[in-house]
Design an enzyme around this catalytic site. Structure first.
Site, PDB file in Angstrom:
ATOM      1  N   CYS A 169     -19.572  -6.449   7.771  1.00  0.00           N
ATOM      2  CA  CYS A 169     -18.156  -6.738   7.468  1.00  0.00           C
ATOM      3  C   CYS A 169     -17.861  -5.285   6.821  1.00  0.00           C
ATOM      4  CB  CYS A 169     -17.966  -8.088   6.694  1.00  0.00           C
ATOM      5  SG  CYS A 169     -16.087  -8.045   6.376  1.00  0.00           S
ATOM      6  N   CYS A 217     -13.840  -5.607   4.557  1.00  0.00           N
ATOM      7  CA  CYS A 217     -15.265  -6.366   3.441  1.00  0.00           C
ATOM      8  C   CYS A 217     -15.967  -5.383   3.028  1.00  0.00           C
ATOM      9  CB  CYS A 217     -15.899  -7.556   3.672  1.00  0.00           C
ATOM     10  SG  CYS A 217     -16.010  -9.237   4.733  1.00  0.00           S
ATOM     11  N   ASP A 218     -16.840  -4.356   3.470  1.00  0.00           N
ATOM     12  CA  ASP A 218     -17.687  -3.238   2.602  1.00  0.00           C
ATOM     13  C   ASP A 218     -17.149  -1.721   3.007  1.00  0.00           C
ATOM     14  OD1 ASP A 218     -18.607  -5.757   1.712  1.00  0.00           O
ATOM     15  OD2 ASP A 218     -19.961  -5.323   2.666  1.00  0.00           O
TER      16      ASP A 218
END
Length: 323
Positions: free
Chosen positions: A137, A140-141
């Protein structure tokens, strides 16, 4: 004889969507029951640092966040049950679900929040380096790789979108694809090819994610040419596997419509499925955003939709009695 457990709101799945639905359902007095499934807490329980969930200035841990959500749901009146559902019957109300051990769960409404799982390559180093350089992701990261070198593996819309997103953080993005052409939509391909900070490695497959010494985490990927078999190495600080997601909808195929990618279909702008009283939320129906915060919001929507559905039924029943 098997036990039967009934509730006004039965929730299947205990990630951010399911637990948010439980919190709202409990506050509405529906005494929800959450059947947790095989992965209580959902995908966040295998996520380490979470930096983009609203309300927290500091980095928090995914498992801790899910523990807090569950505690809140239980505090307001949710019952949590650890079980795996083996079969469902949505042909009549109350809806009937049967657990692995034979326990029967019936609900006047059903909220499906079974989520989805990222598809992985299954190569050496992938699992060991999860959260230490390997992710599924970018949204997300990606923030953790500001100014660093990253690779994205895949050739569809997800991979191209992830590569383009990562250019917000990195000036050195490499897309690795096992074929000589992309499956992504042409407009995305055009944006990718035009971007000066993205390079593409064609006909390359990941053979191994390479771990550095000590606490270094990921330092690169070993590649193999899918045409010649030649091996090579690409250094990287972060690697994003973007080969798609698999929604947990097998249980409902034949009972509820799914789209071409297997996601549950809901009425636009709502959580309503084709069966009145059955609602879906989170990653089981969302293939676009796939974030904990959007899943939580959709869980709220499902609980409100379910509460209004029951209120409408209760009012209609009272009118019949009065008549």
């Amino acid at each position: 004889m098997s036990e039967t457990i009934h509730t006004r709101m039965l929730i299947l799945g205990s990630g951010p969507a399911g637990l948010s639905a439980a919190i709202y359902g409990a506050r509405a007095g529906l005494s929800p029951i959450v059947v947790q499934g095989m992965q209580p807490g959902g995908q966040l329980t295998i996520t380490t640092d979470v930096e983009n969930y609203p309300g927290f200035r500091d980095v928090i841990q995914g498992p801790w966040l899910m523990e807090e959500m569950q505690a809140q749901a239980e505090h307001v009146g949710t019952r949590m049950i650890f079980d795996q559902i083996a079969s469902v019957d949505l042909s009549a109300r109350p809806f009937r679900l049967v657990g692995d051990g034979g326990t029967v769960y019936t609900g006047d409404t059903l909220v499906i929040a079974t989520g989805a799982q990222a598809k992985w390559l299954g190569v050496e180093g992938e699992s060991a380096l999860g959260g230490k350089g390997v992710s599924a992701c970018a949204t997300c990261d990606g923030f953790f790789y500001r100014g660093k070198k990253v690779v994205v593996i895949g050739g569809g819309n997800t991979a191209v979108e992830e590569a383009l997103y990562l250019t917000n953080h990195s000036q050195d993005v490499t897309l690795v694809h096992r074929r000589d052409s992309l499956r992504a939509e042409k407009i995305l391909q055009d944006r990718l090819f035009a971007h000066p900070n993205i390079k593409i490695l064609w006909n390359k497959a990941v053979d191994r994610f390479v771990e550095g010494e000590g606490m270094a985490g990921l330092v690169g990927v070993d590649l193999v040419d899918t045409v010649t078999g030649e091996k090579s190495h690409e250094s990287a600080d972060g690697a994003f596997v973007a080969i798609g997601h698999a929604p947990a909808t097998e249980l409902f195929k034949g009972h509820l419509p799914v789209d071409n990618d297997g996601y549950l279909v809901v009425e636009k702008g709502t959580s309503k499925t084709s069966v009145p009283g059955v609602f879906a939320c989170g990653d089981v129906t969302d293939k676009v955003y796939r974030q904990a915060v959007t899943a939580a919001g959709m869980g709220c929507m499902a609980a409100l939709d379910a509460e209004r559905f029951l209120a409408h039924e209760d009012f209609a029943a009272s009118q019949k009695v009065d008549a």
